[in-house]
Design a protein around this motif. Sequence first.
Motif, PDB file in Angstrom:
ATOM      1  N   TRP A 158       0.824  -1.208   0.000  1.00  0.00           N
ATOM      2  CA  TRP A 158       0.000   0.000   0.000  1.00  0.00           C
ATOM      3  C   TRP A 158       0.862   1.264   0.000  1.00  0.00           C
ATOM      4  O   TRP A 158       0.434   2.297  -0.511  1.00  0.00           O
ATOM      5  CB  TRP A 158      -0.967  -0.006   1.184  1.00  0.00           C
ATOM      6  CG  TRP A 158      -0.366  -0.275   2.522  1.00  0.00           C
ATOM      7  CD1 TRP A 158       0.305   0.593   3.319  1.00  0.00           C
ATOM      8  CD2 TRP A 158      -0.381  -1.531   3.222  1.00  0.00           C
ATOM      9  NE1 TRP A 158       0.706  -0.017   4.470  1.00  0.00           N
ATOM     10  CE2 TRP A 158       0.298  -1.315   4.460  1.00  0.00           C
ATOM     11  CE3 TRP A 158      -0.904  -2.784   2.953  1.00  0.00           C
ATOM     12  CZ2 TRP A 158       0.460  -2.330   5.394  1.00  0.00           C
ATOM     13  CZ3 TRP A 158      -0.741  -3.788   3.889  1.00  0.00           C
ATOM     14  CH2 TRP A 158      -0.063  -3.561   5.082  1.00  0.00           C
ATOM     15  N   ALA A 193      -2.558   9.810   4.631  1.00  0.00           N
ATOM     16  CA  ALA A 193      -2.080   8.525   4.108  1.00  0.00           C
ATOM     17  C   ALA A 193      -1.086   8.723   2.965  1.00  0.00           C
ATOM     18  O   ALA A 193      -0.050   8.044   2.905  1.00  0.00           O
ATOM     19  CB  ALA A 193      -3.267   7.678   3.649  1.00  0.00           C
ATOM     20  N   LEU A 213      -6.078   3.466   5.877  1.00  0.00           N
ATOM     21  CA  LEU A 213      -6.805   2.936   4.722  1.00  0.00           C
ATOM     22  C   LEU A 213      -8.163   2.389   5.144  1.00  0.00           C
ATOM     23  O   LEU A 213      -9.174   2.592   4.442  1.00  0.00           O
ATOM     24  CB  LEU A 213      -5.980   1.850   4.041  1.00  0.00           C
ATOM     25  CG  LEU A 213      -4.689   2.319   3.355  1.00  0.00           C
ATOM     26  CD1 LEU A 213      -3.954   1.136   2.755  1.00  0.00           C
ATOM     27  CD2 LEU A 213      -5.001   3.343   2.270  1.00  0.00           C
TER      28      LEU A 213
END
Length: 517
Positions: free
Chosen positions: A13, A267, A374
Amino acid sequence: MPVARVEYIAPWWVVWLHSLPRLGLRLQPVDSTFRPRDESYQESLLLLGLVAAVGLGLNLVLLAAYLVCACCCRQDDAAQTKRPRSCCVTWTAVVAALICCAAVGAGFYGNSEANDGVYQLLYALDNANHTFSGIDVLVSGTTQKMQVDLEQHLARLGEIFAARGDYLQTLKFLHQTAGSIIVQMAGVPAWTGVTEQLTELANQTSYVEYYRWLSYLLLFTLDLVLCLLACLGLAKRSRCLLASMLCCGVLALLLSWTSLAADAAVAVGASDFCAAPDTFILNVTEGQVRPEVTRYYLFCSQSASSPFQQALTVFQRSLTAMQIQKDLLGIQLLLNSSESSLHQLTALLDCRGLHKDYLDALAGVCYDGLEGLLYLGLFSLLAALAFSIMTCLGPGAWKHCARRDRDYDDIDDDDPFNPQARRIAAHSPSRGQLRSFCSYSSGLGSQGSLHPTQTVSNAPVSEYMNQAALFGGSPRYENVPLIGRGSPPPTYSPSMRATYLSVADEHLRHYGNEFPA
C-alpha cells in the motif's frame, strides 16, 4: 518497486499510494518526495482534500435532485401497489443499515490499528530518547572526571612528589593522557538538540492522536445511533424519528467526507515518507549530526565500522596507561569508574539498539498506522454511501408513515364505527349520536326496571328472541344497526352508509305499526 533492505521492506500500500500522481493547486506536477515544509508539496496534499470536497458537493447535488424529483412526482396510491412499495422501502433501509454497520466495523478496526501504530512510534521515540540521554550523561560525566577530579589528584600528587623527577614525568604523562581523553569525548556528538526535538515530536503526536482517536469513536457512535433511529422510525412509523435521522444523517454525511479528505492527505504523505525514510532523515539531521553517524545508525551494516571506534580505542588505551601504583587510591577509584563508563558508552553507541528503535518506528507508521488510515478511508466511503441511501429513502419512508392517517380519509365523521368519531364524541358530549335501543330485559330485573325514557327498538321480536337463543338464552342489549345484518366492517365509505340507512328506514316503515314506541 518497493524500497527493499534486509530489515525493512515497504508494504504494497505504500508503493501504491506513493505511485499516485502529485499535482499542485494549478495542476502542475509535483515531486512525490516527502518534503512537509515545501509549499508545493503542501499544495499537492491540500488538493487531495479539495477532491474530497468536490465529491461531497456532487453527492449533495445528486441527493437534492433526487429529493426534488421524488417530492414533485405523484405516486400511485392504489391498494395493489402499497405493499410492494412498502417492502421496497423496508428492504432498502435494511441494506443501508447493514452497509452502515459494516462501515462502523471497518472503522473500529482501522482506528485501533492506527492507534497501535502511533503508540508503537511513541514507544520507539521514547527508547531512542533514553539512549541519547544516556550517551550525553556518560560523555559529560567522563569529561567532568577527567577535567576536574583527575586534575585535582594530579595537582596534589605534583606537590607531594615535587622533588622526584621520575614521578613528575609520570604525572605529566597522566595529564596528557587525560587531555587526550577529553578531546576524544568532545568528538562524540551531543544529542541534546535531537532529544529535545524528539520529545516535542512525541508530545505533539500523542496529543493529536488522542483527539483523533476520540473523534472517530464519537463518529462511530453517531453512525450507530442514526442507524438505530432509522430502524425505529420505520418500525414505529414515526415521522419525528425519521426527521431527526434525516437531519443528523446529512451531518454524518458531511463528517464522513471530511474524515475521508483528512485520511487521504495523511495517508499519501505517510506513504511518501515510508517510500524513502532514510533520505528524509538524512536531510533533516544535516547540519546537526555528521552524515556518517546518521548512516551508521540508519543502516547498521555489519561491514560498516563505527565512527566512534577511534575515540573509544584511545579512551581504552589511555585508561590502561594510567594504571600506576596501587597506593594511589583516589586515582585508582576514578579510573575504575571511568572504565565502567567506557563500557556503558560503548554499548549505547552501538548501532543495534537505535537501529531497532528506528525499525519499530517505521513498522508503527508504515504498517499499522498506514493500514489503519486505509480502513478509516473505507469507513468514510461506506458511511457516505449508507447515509446517502437513507436520505434517498426519506420521501418513501415519509409516505409510508403517513398511510395510517390516510386510511381514514374516506370515512364519515358520523360513522359510529369510526375510531376517530368515537374519540371526538367522548370529548364532545353535545355531538349528535345514534340512540341505542333495548332489545330485551335483563335477567336481574323486570321490564319495568328499564328507564322509561329509553326508546324501544322497532325490530321484530322474533329476531330478538333468536339472538337470545344464539347466546345461550342470556338476554343482552343490542344496537339497532346490528339487527337484520351481520357485523358491519370496521370502516366503510359514504356510499355503503347510504345503503345501510335506506335498509334501516325500510325496517322502520314495515314494522313501525306493529310495535309502536
